[in-house]
Design a protein around this motif. Structure first.
Motif, PDB file in Angstrom:
ATOM      1  N   ASP A  52       0.813  -1.217   0.000  1.00 56.30           N
ATOM      2  CA  ASP A  52       0.000   0.000   0.000  1.00 56.30           C
ATOM      3  C   ASP A  52       0.850   1.272   0.000  1.00 56.30           C
ATOM      4  O   ASP A  52       0.356   2.348  -0.346  1.00 56.30           O
ATOM      5  N   SER A 106     -14.491  -1.592  -2.447  1.00 57.20           N
ATOM      6  CA  SER A 106     -13.378  -1.323  -1.527  1.00 57.20           C
ATOM      7  C   SER A 106     -12.097  -1.012  -2.299  1.00 57.20           C
ATOM      8  O   SER A 106     -11.325  -0.127  -1.912  1.00 57.20           O
ATOM      9  N   MET A 110      -9.879   2.380  -2.256  1.00 54.76           N
ATOM     10  CA  MET A 110      -8.445   2.393  -1.948  1.00 54.76           C
ATOM     11  C   MET A 110      -7.673   3.181  -3.002  1.00 54.76           C
ATOM     12  O   MET A 110      -6.659   3.805  -2.700  1.00 54.76           O
ATOM     13  N   HIS A 121      -8.064   5.779   4.439  1.00 49.91           N
ATOM     14  CA  HIS A 121      -7.368   4.597   3.901  1.00 49.91           C
ATOM     15  C   HIS A 121      -7.475   3.417   4.863  1.00 49.91           C
ATOM     16  O   HIS A 121      -7.659   2.275   4.433  1.00 49.91           O
ATOM     17  N   ARG A 122      -7.342   3.700   6.144  1.00 49.88           N
ATOM     18  CA  ARG A 122      -7.473   2.626   7.125  1.00 49.88           C
ATOM     19  C   ARG A 122      -8.862   1.997   7.071  1.00 49.88           C
ATOM     20  O   ARG A 122      -9.017   0.770   7.145  1.00 49.88           O
ATOM     21  N   SER A 125      -9.246   0.078   3.569  1.00 49.11           N
ATOM     22  CA  SER A 125      -8.393  -1.118   3.501  1.00 49.11           C
ATOM     23  C   SER A 125      -8.912  -2.203   4.437  1.00 49.11           C
ATOM     24  O   SER A 125      -8.824  -3.399   4.116  1.00 49.11           O
ATOM     25  N   THR A 126      -9.473  -1.805   5.594  1.00 46.53           N
ATOM     26  CA  THR A 126     -10.094  -2.783   6.487  1.00 46.53           C
ATOM     27  C   THR A 126     -11.343  -3.368   5.846  1.00 46.53           C
ATOM     28  O   THR A 126     -11.611  -4.573   5.953  1.00 46.53           O
ATOM     29  N   TYR A 128     -11.736  -3.726   2.671  1.00 39.75           N
ATOM     30  CA  TYR A 128     -11.219  -4.661   1.663  1.00 39.75           C
ATOM     31  C   TYR A 128     -10.832  -5.995   2.295  1.00 39.75           C
ATOM     32  O   TYR A 128     -11.141  -7.067   1.748  1.00 39.75           O
ATOM     33  N   ASP A 178      -4.821  -0.444  11.644  1.00 38.53           N
ATOM     34  CA  ASP A 178      -3.552  -0.352  10.923  1.00 38.53           C
ATOM     35  C   ASP A 178      -2.643  -1.486  11.381  1.00 38.53           C
ATOM     36  O   ASP A 178      -2.867  -2.101  12.428  1.00 38.53           O
ATOM     37  N   THR A 199      -1.880  -9.888  -2.258  1.00 40.95           N
ATOM     38  CA  THR A 199      -2.060  -9.174  -3.520  1.00 40.95           C
ATOM     39  C   THR A 199      -1.906 -10.110  -4.713  1.00 40.95           C
ATOM     40  O   THR A 199      -2.745 -10.128  -5.626  1.00 40.95           O
TER      41      THR A 199
END
Length: 230
Positions: A52, A106, A110, A121-122, A125-126, A128, A178, A199
């Motif tokens: 990220d 999501s 991002m 972003h936190r 991303s959570t 996601y 995070d 990923t």
């Protein structure tokens, strides 16, 4: 007569297949280009950084490419899941489509809110991480039952991705949404390695899903021709 058995629905299957392939290729292209640009600047440590961080507009040379790749991939994923939902194969496949749409949304968010927008972003991303966990859990269930939509390769990839996502969720600090920072004195960072694993697995998973949809389209198209020969 169910519309999903009509030969015309073969085109919708093909659209879903190519949109999923597009999502995988766009995300992979964005990651590779941004990673190569980072490697040109810092060298080997770029290979051990969190994925990220490639979206960081301040420190990543081609962050916009990475974020645009996420944005495009998320849109492809969202549209493909809408197509899967409209096929109305069965109730379970519609649950998978809705969860996949959550994943796509999501990913889009991002791309819009990279790590520079830390609070948002936190959250995204959570989202996601949770949507990925849910999606892979549903596909694993579909593989055990079994369902037409989940061949063996997709099942095993979902199992690996689910384990990786569980590992990430255990590493996540849920009070701050995070991950703990990587030790700058140590090249290897377990969080970063797990992020890269997740990923890559998700990109391969998307391609496997595309092949599964292609297989499914041929099966349904053949059935439609048998029942309604020209």
């Amino acid at each position: 007569m169910n519309l999903q058995h009509e030969p015309s629905f073969y085109d919708l299957h093909r659209l879903i297949t190519w949109l999923i392939v597009g999502a995988a290729l766009l995300s992979a292209t964005g990651v590779i280009i941004a990673l190569y640009a980072e490697y040109q600047v810092v060298g080997t440590p770029a290979l051990f950084m969190r994925a990220d961080f490639l979206g960081d507009y301040i420190n990543s040379p081609l962050a916009y490419v990475f974020n645009l790749g996420l944005l495009a991939a998320g849109i492809c994923m969202l549209v493909s899941m809408a197509g899967l939902y409209l096929l109305k194969l069965d109730t379970f496949s519609q649950y998978i489509a809705l969860t996949g749409a959550w994943v796509g949304t999501s990913v889009i968010l991002m791309g819009i809110f990279p790590i520079n927008f830390l609070t948002m972003h936190r959250l995204v991303s959570t989202s996601y991480l949770l949507s990925t966990l849910t999606l892979h859990a549903l596909v694993i269930i579909a593989g055990i039952v079994p369902k037409l939509i989940c061949p063996r390769p997709l099942f095993y990839l979902s199992l690996l991705s689910f384990i990786s996502a569980i590992s990430l969720s255990l590493q996540l600090d849920w009070s701050q949404l995070d991950f703990p920072p990587c030790d700058t004195g140590n090249h290897f960072c377990f969080v970063a390695a797990n992020m890269w694993l997740q990923t890559n697995l998700n990109i391969i998973w998307c391609l496997s899903l595309a092949f599964a949809m292609r297989r499914l389209s041929k099966i349904l198209y053949h059935r439609a021709q048998v029942h309604h020969p020209f």
